[in-house]
Each structure stands twice: as C-alpha cells, then as structure tokens.
Design an enzyme around this catalytic site. Sequence first.
Site, PDB file in Angstrom:
ATOM      1  CE  LYS A   1      -1.799   1.921   3.899  1.00  0.00           C
ATOM      2  NZ  LYS A   1      -1.598   3.387   3.918  1.00  0.00           N
ATOM      3  CG  ASN A   2       2.435   2.754   3.545  1.00  0.00           C
ATOM      4  OD1 ASN A   2       1.251   3.031   3.362  1.00  0.00           O
ATOM      5  ND2 ASN A   2       2.956   2.621   4.755  1.00  0.00           N
TER       6      ASN A   2
ATOM      7  CB  CYS B   1      -4.514  12.005  10.961  1.00  0.00           C
ATOM      8  SG  CYS B   1      -4.145  10.263  10.841  1.00  0.00           S
TER       9      CYS B   1
ATOM     10  NE  ARG C   1       0.174  10.371   9.839  1.00  0.00           N
ATOM     11  CZ  ARG C   1      -0.227   9.294   9.171  1.00  0.00           C
ATOM     12  NH1 ARG C   1      -1.426   8.834   9.353  1.00  0.00           N
ATOM     13  NH2 ARG C   1       0.572   8.683   8.333  1.00  0.00           N
TER      14      ARG C   1
ATOM     15  CG  ASP D   1       2.747   1.599   9.308  1.00  0.00           C
ATOM     16  OD1 ASP D   1       2.342   2.466  10.100  1.00  0.00           O
ATOM     17  OD2 ASP D   1       2.888   1.821   8.082  1.00  0.00           O
TER      18      ASP D   1
ATOM     19  NE  ARG E   1      -7.340   4.561   4.815  1.00  0.00           N
ATOM     20  CZ  ARG E   1      -6.449   5.166   5.581  1.00  0.00           C
ATOM     21  NH1 ARG E   1      -6.723   5.390   6.836  1.00  0.00           N
ATOM     22  NH2 ARG E   1      -5.303   5.566   5.107  1.00  0.00           N
TER      23      ARG E   1
END
Length: 418
Positions: free
Chosen positions: A22-23, A117, A122, A306, A398
């Site tokens: 994803k990133n 967020c 952030r 993460d 997501r």
Amino acid sequence: MQKIVVEGGATLNGEVRISGAKNAVLPILCATLLADEPVEITNVPRLHDVATTVKLLSELGAGISTDEHYSITVDPRSVHSQVASYELVKTMRASVLVLGPLLAKYGHAEVSLPGGCAIGSRPVDLHIKGLQSLGADITVENGYIKARAKRLKGARHVFEIVSVGATENVLMAAALAEGRSVLENAAMEPEIVDLAECLIAMGAQIEGAGTNRIIVHGVERLHGGTHAVVPDRIETGTFLVAAAMTGGRITTTHARPDTLDAVVDKLKEAGAELDCDGDRITLDMHGRRPRAVNVTTAPHPAFPTDMQAQFMAMNCIADGVAVMNETIFENRFMHVNELMRLGADIRVDGHTAVVRGVQQLGGAPVMATDLRASASLILAGLVAQGETTIDRIYHLDRGYENIEAKLGGLGANIRRIR
Ligand code: UD1
C-alpha cells in the site's frame, strides 16, 4: 456497517500470498503524473486507498485503465486540473503526494491540507519546506496549500526529521527540477526505494535511494514505463505475527524478506523459528507460547511503527512483560483500550506502554480505530476464547487486501458480516 467476526482458537497453518505494498503504490500512482506518456503499474493491491488515489488522478483528468489482474495504466497526458480537493484529501492523507508532481510538471498546484488524523497531528510542514528549498513559492490559504514555481531548481535540502511522505514528495519534484538536488536525512524505507525505481524506469536520474542521502539529477521530461510494486512488508509481518500468536506454521509467498529485518529479528526473539528462502518466509512456532518482546518504533531500518499494534497484540498473550515505545506518532496507542476489553493487561504512560502477558484473552465486541489497530484486534481475536466482533472495519479495507479470505485460507475462523 460491516463487521468482522473471529472465533478464537484455531492454529494457523499453510501458505499465504503477499500483495503489493500500500505505502509504495500510493506514491507511485502519484508519480505517474510526472510522465509525458502512459505508465503501467503492476502488482497493485486491491485496496480502498488505491481506489481513492485512482479517483483523485481521474478528477485531475488522467486517463485510467485497469486490466483483469488489476494492473493500472495511468495516462497523464489528459490532466487538466492541478487542484486536489478537500473532499478527497480528507479521506486519505497520502493524497498530499500529488503536490510535488503537479508543481514540478505544471508549475502550480493546489492541494487541500489533510487535516486531523486519528494517530496524531501529522502536519505537512516538512513537505512544504522541502519544496520551498527547490524554489517553490508556497502559501497556505483557506485550508489549501498553494504552490507555484516557473521551473523548480535543484538544491540541497536537509529534512529536520525523517519523514517518508516528505521525502517522497520532494524526490518526485526534484526528478523534473533543473539541476542537481541532494536530499539529506532522507527516509530510507523500502517504499522510497520502490518509488525511486519506478521514477528511474520513467527516465529519472536518482542515486542513493534507500540511504539517508538521495541525489537527483533533474531531467527535462519523464517518459512512460512499467513498474511492479514491491511486496507489502507490513502485510507480511501481520501474517507472521498471527501465526506466531497461534503457535502455528505458515509460509508467506511473493514477499521480500530483506525489507523485514527488524520484524524478523523480533519474531525470533519471541521464540519463532524463521526461514527465508527467495521470496518465501516460513515461520514455525512449534505450538509454543511467544515470549514477550520489547519494541521501540523508529524510522527504517529500525522497527516500523506500522507493526507496533500487531506486536502489542502478541505481547498481550506472551510469556513475560514487554515495554513498547512509540517514537513516531504521538497518539498511536488507541488499540490499547480495545485490547483491554479482551482482557489484556496494559498500562500506558505517554509514549510507552507496558504489556503484561496473560494466559488467555476472552472474545468481546471491539471497535477498530485505525488501520493497523484493526489488524491487532483481529490478531487478538484469533487467540481469544469465544467470539470477537470488530466494528468499523472500513479502516482495514484501506490497507489489507481481503484479509479475512487470506486468514481463512490459513485456517482461521473469520467472517465478514454486513
Ligand atoms: C508513512 C506511511 C505510514 C507510516 C509512516 C511512518 C504512507 C502512505 N504512510 O506516513 O503508514 O506509519 O510513514 O513510517 O506511506 N511529520 C511532520 N511534518 C511533516 C510530515 C511528517 O512533523 O510535514 C511527522 C509526523 O507527524 C510523524 C513523523 O514526522 O511524527 C513521521 O511521519 P512520516 O514519515 O511523514 O509519515 P507519513 O509519510 O505520513
């Protein structure tokens, strides 16, 4: 609203195929805006955040086509807008990554501030300062970042703190700037390397991606190309932790073991046997209970933030006491209260959580608060006695492709209810 129901007690066993990261795919999709020709991206994960990015690119005017394997080709030649609206940016912070490409290619861009967020404030000041170093004129008005520059000029820029997103935005912009840029204190995440490889496939001249000093020789134009997205190291790590918690044995396939050193080391410390062979990682826990492991999150190559929530879930049922320090985000312990609903013993003091392993968790209804927190609740549910129902799982969609099918394939009792 959809929920996930997990019945605890199954031992995970088997093989699971890892998706593209994803990133990595999100910045890479944004980078296609820099090209003069279509760019094809393969190994794209089917994720909600990918759909949001595609929507953003098509709102800007880019042509998008998708094949049956979900390879995405972006044709940036039809782009007619340089404005990323609040409506889209507020749903996904990574939308801010169109700022550098649009500015470098068109000389102007307006991108909404991402806003609040769940996992901390952030800000985007580091993105703005980096682009200013390349000569951009930037103001923040009415909730929008407004950037202008005739042509960006290569420069030396030192990031005050290591930021993945800011490094990506400035790297993409520098690719089309005039002359040489040197990015110091750059983030070294594998996703930065993957973005650089995609840019290089498009004709960019970049050295040093994956180190803290990236050198970019700006070019006049970037052409089309094809790039396969790097495997998702966080998804890989999540499945490995799940297997370790259940005492099982699994193999992740299509993975990149070299991007997971810190996670693999911690799993070994927890008592798992790990074997890396090409793109496969096999974890065997031999039915043992994991040992508690201390974790301090920090930029790559240290332990990734993460993976913090997933390791906390493991520590909840581990043998011993673990101290967990979160140094990247200020408010990333929201899963703690939910894990405690399942019977975990956790005390939080500022950026530190002390987790005392218990013999058994008990199923309960819980609520997902962010992407990785949702994963940690599923993992806890896998070992909790009885049923755990996780609400607000849109967070999960997501960033995890079909997690319930993949865990189900490994023997978990998990289902989605609508
Ligand atoms: C990316 C990842 C996210 C991961 C994080 C850290 C994507 C899409 N997301 O997020 O999953 O958790 O890296 O590995 O790739 N900061 C500032 N000013 C800025 C930018 C960041 O102060 O302009 C701070 C942040 O608040 C945070 C730290 O810098 O405390 C690191 O954040 P950053 O690396 O930028 O994270 P993201 O790129 O947003």
